[in-house]
Motif scaffolding. Sequence first.
Motif, PDB file in Angstrom:
ATOM      1  N   LEU A  69       0.602  -0.953  -0.277  1.00 38.03           N
ATOM      2  CA  LEU A  69       0.201  -0.045   0.197  1.00 38.03           C
ATOM      3  C   LEU A  69       0.763   1.004   0.379  1.00 38.03           C
ATOM      4  O   LEU A  69      -0.158   2.331   0.252  1.00 38.03           O
ATOM      5  CB  LEU A  69      -1.249   0.003   1.315  1.00 38.03           C
ATOM      6  CG  LEU A  69      -1.979  -1.337   1.006  1.00 38.03           C
ATOM      7  CD1 LEU A  69      -3.321  -0.972   2.035  1.00 38.03           C
ATOM      8  CD2 LEU A  69      -3.325  -1.106  -0.090  1.00 38.03           C
ATOM      9  N   VAL A  70       2.104   1.501  -0.088  1.00 34.12           N
ATOM     10  CA  VAL A  70       3.100   2.391  -0.054  1.00 34.12           C
ATOM     11  C   VAL A  70       2.967   2.562  -1.516  1.00 34.12           C
ATOM     12  O   VAL A  70       4.336   1.407  -2.600  1.00 34.12           O
ATOM     13  CB  VAL A  70       4.586   2.262   1.051  1.00 34.12           C
ATOM     14  CG1 VAL A  70       4.969   3.434   0.230  1.00 34.12           C
ATOM     15  CG2 VAL A  70       4.048   1.805   1.897  1.00 34.12           C
ATOM     16  N   ARG A 114      -5.405   6.843   3.478  1.00 39.54           N
ATOM     17  CA  ARG A 114      -6.438   6.602   2.821  1.00 39.54           C
ATOM     18  C   ARG A 114      -7.076   5.295   2.207  1.00 39.54           C
ATOM     19  O   ARG A 114      -8.397   4.659   2.524  1.00 39.54           O
ATOM     20  CB  ARG A 114      -6.851   6.767   1.141  1.00 39.54           C
ATOM     21  CG  ARG A 114      -8.044   6.702   1.058  1.00 39.54           C
ATOM     22  CD  ARG A 114      -8.142   8.441  -0.988  1.00 39.54           C
ATOM     23  NE  ARG A 114      -7.018   7.711  -1.689  1.00 39.54           N
ATOM     24  CZ  ARG A 114      -6.306   8.128  -2.195  1.00 39.54           C
ATOM     25  NH1 ARG A 114      -5.664   9.884  -1.054  1.00 39.54           N
ATOM     26  NH2 ARG A 114      -5.266   7.879  -3.268  1.00 39.54           N
ATOM     27  N   HIS A 115      -6.186   3.887   1.702  1.00 40.30           N
ATOM     28  CA  HIS A 115      -6.494   2.995   1.613  1.00 40.30           C
ATOM     29  C   HIS A 115      -6.468   2.160   3.471  1.00 40.30           C
ATOM     30  O   HIS A 115      -7.006   1.458   3.100  1.00 40.30           O
ATOM     31  CB  HIS A 115      -5.176   1.738   0.923  1.00 40.30           C
ATOM     32  CG  HIS A 115      -5.379   2.710  -0.244  1.00 40.30           C
ATOM     33  ND1 HIS A 115      -4.124   3.286  -0.632  1.00 40.30           N
ATOM     34  CD2 HIS A 115      -6.289   2.586  -0.997  1.00 40.30           C
ATOM     35  CE1 HIS A 115      -4.307   3.562  -2.190  1.00 40.30           C
ATOM     36  NE2 HIS A 115      -5.499   2.217  -2.107  1.00 40.30           N
ATOM     37  N   VAL A 116      -5.749   2.339   4.262  1.00 39.87           N
ATOM     38  CA  VAL A 116      -5.688   2.126   5.455  1.00 39.87           C
ATOM     39  C   VAL A 116      -7.886   2.394   6.274  1.00 39.87           C
ATOM     40  O   VAL A 116      -7.690   1.450   6.851  1.00 39.87           O
ATOM     41  CB  VAL A 116      -4.785   2.018   6.536  1.00 39.87           C
ATOM     42  CG1 VAL A 116      -4.800   1.945   7.978  1.00 39.87           C
ATOM     43  CG2 VAL A 116      -3.576   1.753   6.529  1.00 39.87           C
ATOM     44  N   THR A 125      -8.793  -5.040  11.201  1.00 33.63           N
ATOM     45  CA  THR A 125      -8.441  -4.291  12.880  1.00 33.63           C
ATOM     46  C   THR A 125      -6.279  -4.043  12.597  1.00 33.63           C
ATOM     47  O   THR A 125      -5.842  -3.382  13.698  1.00 33.63           O
ATOM     48  CB  THR A 125      -8.479  -4.543  13.795  1.00 33.63           C
ATOM     49  OG1 THR A 125      -9.120  -6.337  13.738  1.00 33.63           O
ATOM     50  CG2 THR A 125     -11.031  -3.610  13.766  1.00 33.63           C
ATOM     51  N   CYS A 126      -6.482  -5.261  11.837  1.00 38.63           N
ATOM     52  CA  CYS A 126      -4.244  -5.443  11.866  1.00 38.63           C
ATOM     53  C   CYS A 126      -4.156  -5.234  10.414  1.00 38.63           C
ATOM     54  O   CYS A 126      -4.767  -6.743  10.027  1.00 38.63           O
ATOM     55  CB  CYS A 126      -3.691  -6.990  13.411  1.00 38.63           C
ATOM     56  SG  CYS A 126      -2.459  -7.015  13.884  1.00 38.63           S
ATOM     57  N   LEU A 127      -3.240  -4.928   9.932  1.00 38.17           N
ATOM     58  CA  LEU A 127      -2.581  -4.698   9.073  1.00 38.17           C
ATOM     59  C   LEU A 127      -1.406  -4.679   8.164  1.00 38.17           C
ATOM     60  O   LEU A 127      -0.484  -4.036   9.397  1.00 38.17           O
ATOM     61  CB  LEU A 127      -3.262  -3.862   7.659  1.00 38.17           C
ATOM     62  CG  LEU A 127      -3.082  -3.486   6.853  1.00 38.17           C
ATOM     63  CD1 LEU A 127      -4.991  -2.637   5.879  1.00 38.17           C
ATOM     64  CD2 LEU A 127      -2.045  -2.195   6.225  1.00 38.17           C
ATOM     65  N   GLU A 128      -1.155  -5.902   7.745  1.00 38.69           N
ATOM     66  CA  GLU A 128       0.450  -5.430   7.344  1.00 38.69           C
ATOM     67  C   GLU A 128       0.979  -5.212   6.150  1.00 38.69           C
ATOM     68  O   GLU A 128      -0.038  -5.212   4.819  1.00 38.69           O
ATOM     69  CB  GLU A 128       0.771  -6.857   7.105  1.00 38.69           C
ATOM     70  CG  GLU A 128       2.344  -6.461   6.886  1.00 38.69           C
ATOM     71  CD  GLU A 128       2.854  -7.508   5.061  1.00 38.69           C
ATOM     72  OE1 GLU A 128       3.771  -7.158   4.757  1.00 38.69           O
ATOM     73  OE2 GLU A 128       1.947  -7.055   4.307  1.00 38.69           O
ATOM     74  N   THR A 129       1.949  -4.265   5.625  1.00 36.94           N
ATOM     75  CA  THR A 129       2.177  -3.877   4.192  1.00 36.94           C
ATOM     76  C   THR A 129       3.818  -3.509   4.099  1.00 36.94           C
ATOM     77  O   THR A 129       4.671  -4.051   4.576  1.00 36.94           O
ATOM     78  CB  THR A 129       1.060  -2.174   3.861  1.00 36.94           C
ATOM     79  OG1 THR A 129       1.358  -2.552   2.756  1.00 36.94           O
ATOM     80  CG2 THR A 129       2.719  -1.222   4.648  1.00 36.94           C
ATOM     81  N   LYS A 130       3.971  -3.930   3.093  1.00 32.69           N
ATOM     82  CA  LYS A 130       5.280  -3.980   2.016  1.00 32.69           C
ATOM     83  C   LYS A 130       5.811  -2.352   1.686  1.00 32.69           C
ATOM     84  O   LYS A 130       5.454  -1.897   1.346  1.00 32.69           O
ATOM     85  CB  LYS A 130       5.487  -5.045   1.589  1.00 32.69           C
ATOM     86  CG  LYS A 130       4.892  -6.398   1.994  1.00 32.69           C
ATOM     87  CD  LYS A 130       5.062  -7.897   1.027  1.00 32.69           C
ATOM     88  CE  LYS A 130       4.011  -8.244   1.122  1.00 32.69           C
ATOM     89  NZ  LYS A 130       4.337  -9.387   2.263  1.00 32.69           N
ATOM     90  N   VAL A 151       1.030   1.493   9.915  1.00 27.95           N
ATOM     91  CA  VAL A 151       0.806   0.060   9.632  1.00 27.95           C
ATOM     92  C   VAL A 151       0.811  -0.384  11.339  1.00 27.95           C
ATOM     93  O   VAL A 151       2.174  -0.275  11.768  1.00 27.95           O
ATOM     94  CB  VAL A 151       0.008  -0.474   8.383  1.00 27.95           C
ATOM     95  CG1 VAL A 151       0.029   0.398   7.267  1.00 27.95           C
ATOM     96  CG2 VAL A 151       2.183  -1.099   8.327  1.00 27.95           C
ATOM     97  N   ASP A 152       0.437  -1.627  11.291  1.00 27.60           N
ATOM     98  CA  ASP A 152       0.887  -2.978  12.359  1.00 27.60           C
ATOM     99  C   ASP A 152       2.121  -3.489  12.334  1.00 27.60           C
ATOM    100  O   ASP A 152       3.257  -3.331  12.888  1.00 27.60           O
ATOM    101  CB  ASP A 152      -0.460  -4.050  12.885  1.00 27.60           C
ATOM    102  CG  ASP A 152      -1.456  -2.514  13.625  1.00 27.60           C
ATOM    103  OD1 ASP A 152      -2.122  -3.112  14.091  1.00 27.60           O
ATOM    104  OD2 ASP A 152      -2.267  -2.910  12.222  1.00 27.60           O
TER     105      ASP A 152
END
Length: 393
Positions: A69-70, A114-116, A125-130, A151-152
């Motif tokens: 999401l970045v 915005r995406h979160v 409610t818990c999100l990983e992103t790369k 993010v988490d």
Amino acid sequence: MTTQLITGITELTTHDPDGPTGPGPFALVVDGDRVAWTGPARDAPACDTAVDVEGRAVLPGWVDSHTHLVFAGDRREEFAQRAAGRPYTAAGIRTTVTATRAASDADLAARLRRHVAEAVGQGTTCLETKTGYGLSVADEARAARIAAEEVDEVTFLGAHLTPADTTTDEYLDLVCGPMLDAVADDVRWIDVFCEEGAFDADAAARVLAAGAARGLGGRVHGNQLGPGPGVRVAVEAGAASVDHATHLTDADVDALAGSSTVATLLPACDLVTGQPAPPARRLTDAGATVALASNANPGSCYTTSMALCVSLAVLRSGLSVDEAVRAATLGGARALHREDVGHLRVGARADLHVLDAPTVVDLAQRPGVPLTAAVWRAGRRVRPAPRLEEARA
């Protein structure tokens, strides 16, 4: 701390073998940011405030353990061409890299927020992103820093593709050296795209080993476009997860079943890219741990809907509704090595997803229908619903 009583629950999914069972209504107590009690509504203790969910189902918030999401730019044209019959390849990643490098920090952060928010509004409610759309030391470092603020869980995916202006060996030296040094303070995980056209088994093993030497857990993109070494590399390295896992041999399934590596399936991505449905039933029957994740990204799967993933896992991959919900909550938590999320046992982070339905069965029976009525994240109500009235207890 303020205590909150959530009552009027027709179906309460806790993933606690000793939790409340039988006919409802059930109730749940939140104390600060934690779950303090669950049980029959008639036995609920007095609390500072109360919310009656009026016959709705409550389950843990979704744990989305795989997103990208970045980024900046868009890939609408690529999608349109694929919809017209062009097969999916990983080459479109370079389009997003160019746009992401040109974007400002403020733009990247705003897009990520915005995406979160979009994901949270649907019960995540818990999100990983790369990282992985920078592919230079400076751009990967800023992606990691921006992600860590929003993010988490953050994963370093410098080994996404080799940039056009370098060789694979030269780029791996960068990923495993200066680039890793630049991101290490902002990430918990390291990932590698182990696929034909990206990185082979030896390269993937090198990336995972470099991350492990810096204290990072391992993740692998593997077996997405066809059979390959991704599962083997992940299991041999003790990686937390191998993600995609669409094309598996019997040996791959056996390896996953005999290991602690989670098979993170991305059913929405397989649908969008025309791949076969992921082998969730086969993996589950073999005893492997399965997670579901969105793979939200601008190219191959531009959705943050975990409910869609649950529905697809039931309708296309043979999981029961309960199995799919478990994979999208507790399975995701296991893929992230987290004990505090993905369940509603006493002591868990109070991440609650209230459905505008009496049971989780509606998630699969009514695909595409927005069923999130309310969301609590770490004990704070972040999505209210007009029909849920809060009153003093």
